[in-house]
Enzyme design. Structure first.
Site, PDB file in Angstrom:
ATOM      1  N   SER A 211       0.824  -1.204   0.000  1.00 54.14           N
ATOM      2  CA  SER A 211       0.000   0.000   0.000  1.00 54.14           C
ATOM      3  C   SER A 211       0.866   1.266   0.000  1.00 54.14           C
ATOM      4  O   SER A 211       2.054   1.226   0.338  1.00 54.14           O
ATOM      5  CB  SER A 211      -0.879  -0.001   1.252  1.00 54.14           C
ATOM      6  OG  SER A 211      -0.053  -0.048   2.394  1.00 54.14           O
ATOM      7  N   SER A 213       0.527   3.723   2.120  1.00 54.54           N
ATOM      8  CA  SER A 213       0.925   4.050   3.493  1.00 54.54           C
ATOM      9  C   SER A 213       2.084   3.154   3.927  1.00 54.54           C
ATOM     10  O   SER A 213       3.015   3.615   4.596  1.00 54.54           O
ATOM     11  CB  SER A 213      -0.262   3.939   4.450  1.00 54.54           C
ATOM     12  OG  SER A 213      -0.708   2.609   4.493  1.00 54.54           O
ATOM     13  N   GLU A 232       6.508  -0.418  -5.186  1.00 59.63           N
ATOM     14  CA  GLU A 232       5.397  -0.748  -6.095  1.00 59.63           C
ATOM     15  C   GLU A 232       4.130  -0.673  -5.266  1.00 59.63           C
ATOM     16  O   GLU A 232       3.830  -1.589  -4.505  1.00 59.63           O
ATOM     17  CB  GLU A 232       5.604  -2.142  -6.692  1.00 59.63           C
ATOM     18  CG  GLU A 232       6.934  -2.226  -7.425  1.00 59.63           C
ATOM     19  CD  GLU A 232       7.177  -3.588  -8.056  1.00 59.63           C
ATOM     20  OE1 GLU A 232       6.209  -4.318  -8.300  1.00 59.63           O
ATOM     21  OE2 GLU A 232       8.342  -3.899  -8.293  1.00 59.63           O
ATOM     22  N   CYS A 266      -3.319  -5.270  -8.231  1.00 60.61           N
ATOM     23  CA  CYS A 266      -2.730  -3.925  -8.209  1.00 60.61           C
ATOM     24  C   CYS A 266      -3.139  -3.161  -9.465  1.00 60.61           C
ATOM     25  O   CYS A 266      -3.399  -1.968  -9.412  1.00 60.61           O
ATOM     26  CB  CYS A 266      -1.226  -3.999  -8.089  1.00 60.61           C
ATOM     27  SG  CYS A 266      -0.464  -5.041  -9.329  1.00 60.61           S
TER      28      CYS A 266
END
Ligand code: NAP
Length: 463
Positions: A211, A213, A232, A266
């Site tokens: 993620s 974050s 990534e 993703c």
């Protein structure tokens, strides 16, 4: 996450599936030291032998497929009918092995000078830490593991708690293939321990897939250590169905691109912009197809849509859908048709939303779930503007019969990859990369070898 244990809760029934204690500090230090030791010899092993070892590890992994497929379903909910992810793992690993020799070749100086030998050699960076996510636990990890080993590095893997068994499978495969002791190690680490490894500069390069974050935390942890990072991260990938598109193909491919793996890809399609000429028929076709999904236990062969990997992920998508509807969007799928979704578990009915706009989180923030928003556009300029109106940029897909137009539109898109008439696929010959908050660096293709090696220049003069 628990401080001392890594726990995987199965999305199938919300029960604990696996629990592992995190490693002791002494065990981490020993792992780093064993990896360094192994790498010192590994970097001098001829490339042909390295290839054989990496391919043996791959074969050992693939040989476990029968056990891995139901194990994946139990850990993260992907239906067994899809047969796991080793086909893609093989495609990528074999490609990266195949191009290693060429990608790692010494580069002679462009201009020859009499009396000199001048060249750039590529040396392995040393020790590479791979931090992997649960959504494609083998595919995401192999992207770095295979080329890192090929380039002469040692590898430490910290896998996601949700797919802790995938990390252990990699370890088994390495042992089965007879890789030198310590060269590849799967570690059970807390976030804090992972950060410490980076803060202390114990590794030379880290590839983090996860993620935004999480990526920020990793960047903060590595700050000042000079550890290079490949990041990534998340996406909000758009598709544009142009006026000259093959509509049937677009509907079928885009529904699959948005809902496969319960939308937990993703580069899954999260927003679709459709030319006004096709809009009504596109929405009708998409709703029709989405209503055919069978939501249920991923261990059942009949299930085509499994639960999300964790209830908290399903709750986030429920929230985004509800917020969109409260702001005026239309939800086309009646969740009542999907009995497995009782509104309080990881099982989530798919959703198709229209009447959406970019003030809604479902069109701006990553959903990473089985929902998609569709907007009508009048032409290329409007589509390009909307596709670029995002903090993310992983991939963008254009449905058209005009390659020149797709390339011209692609030139204006802020994205890592431009697709035409396909989506949700990683081509190992092309760099996998993102822009904006989606990340930095590139994996796959010959460019992957750039971040897994460092240049060393030789300027040798005869006298
Ligand atoms: P995540 O929560 O960020 O976790 C990814 C990995 O990082 C896991 O191993 C996780 O460990 C670890 N981690 C997270 N925060 C950390 C921290 N502060 N310190 C140390 N380790 C940390 O992401 P996820 O939910 O597993 O994966 C989904 C996300 O990955 C989505 O945003 C998706 O878009 C993105 N993704 C991107 C790509 C790409 O190619 N761009 C590919 C696949 C997925 P724990 O599991 O133990 O928390």
């Amino acid at each position: 996450m628990a401080d001392t244990d890594i726990v995987c809760i199965s999305p199938i029934d919300g029960r604990e599936l696996v629990r592992r204690p995190i490693m002791s500090e002494a065990a981490i230090a020993a792992a780093v030291s064993a990896a360094r030791e192994a790498q010192r010899s590994w970097r001098h092993v001829p490339l042909a032998e390295r290839s054989a070892a990496v391919l043996a590890m791959l074969d050992a992994l693939v040989a476990m497929n029968q056990e891995v497929v139901p194990e994946l379903a139990q850990q993260m909910g992907r239906p067994v009918r899809y047969g796991g992810e080793f086909r893609g793992v093989e495609e990528r690993a074999r490609y990266m092995v195949k191009i290693a020799e060429d990608s790692l070749r010494t580069i002679p100086a462009d201009d020859e000078r009499a009396g000199f030998r001048r060249m750039i050699k590529r040396e392995p960076v040393g020790l590479v830490l791979v931090i992997a996510p649960w959504n494609y636990p083998y595919l995401t990890a192999i992207n770095t593991i295979a080329p890192a080993l090929m380039a002469g590095n040692a590898v430490l893997l910290k896998h996601a708690s949700q797919t802790v068994l995938a990390g252990e499978r990699f370890q088994m495969a390495a042992e089965h293939a007879g890789l030198p002791r310590g060269l590849f190690q799967n570690l059970h680490l807390s976030h804090d321990q992972t950060s410490q490894i980076l803060q202390q500069g114990l590794v030379d390069h880290c590839n983090f897939t996860g993620s935004v974050s999480g990526g920020r935390s990793i960047e903060r942890a590595a700050a000042g250590s000079f550890t290079s990072l490949g990041l990534e991260l998340g996406g909000k990938d758009p598709a544009y169905v142009r006026e000259d598109a093959n509509l049937d193909h677009a509907v079928e491919n885009l529904v699959d691109g948005a809902f496969f793996n319960s939308g937990q890809c993703c580069c899954g399609i999260e927003r679709i912009y459709v030319h006004e000429k096709h809009y009504d028929r596109f929405v009708e076709g998409a709703v029709d197809l989405v209503n055919k999904y069978v939501l249920g236990n991923p261990l059942d062969e009949a299930t085509t849509l499994g639960p999300m990997a964790h209830r908290r992920f399903a709750d986030l998508v429920r929230h985004q859908n509800a917020e969109a509807v409260a702001k005026g969007a239309k939800a086309h799928i009646d969740a009542g048709r999907f009995a497995a979704d009782a509104g309080n578990s990881a099982y989530l009915a798919p959703q198709v939303l229209t009447g959406v706009d970019h003030s809604m989180s479902v069109m701006r923030e990553e959903s990473f779930g089985p929902t998609v928003g569709i907007m009508k556009v009048r032409g290329d300029e409007e589509a390009i503007h909307l596709m670029n109106d995002s903090p993310y940029g992983l991939s963008a897909a254009i449905w058209t019969s005009d390659v020149e137009a797709a390339e011209a539109i692609g030139n204006k898109l802020e994205t890592g990859t431009v697709f035409m008439n396909r989506c949700d696929y990683l081509d190992p010959a092309l760099a996998w990369t993102g822009v904006k908050d989606t990340g930095r660096g590139a994996s796959l293709s010959r460019l992957a070898y750039e971040s897994l090696t460092r240049p060393k220049s030789f300027h040798l003069r005869h006298i």
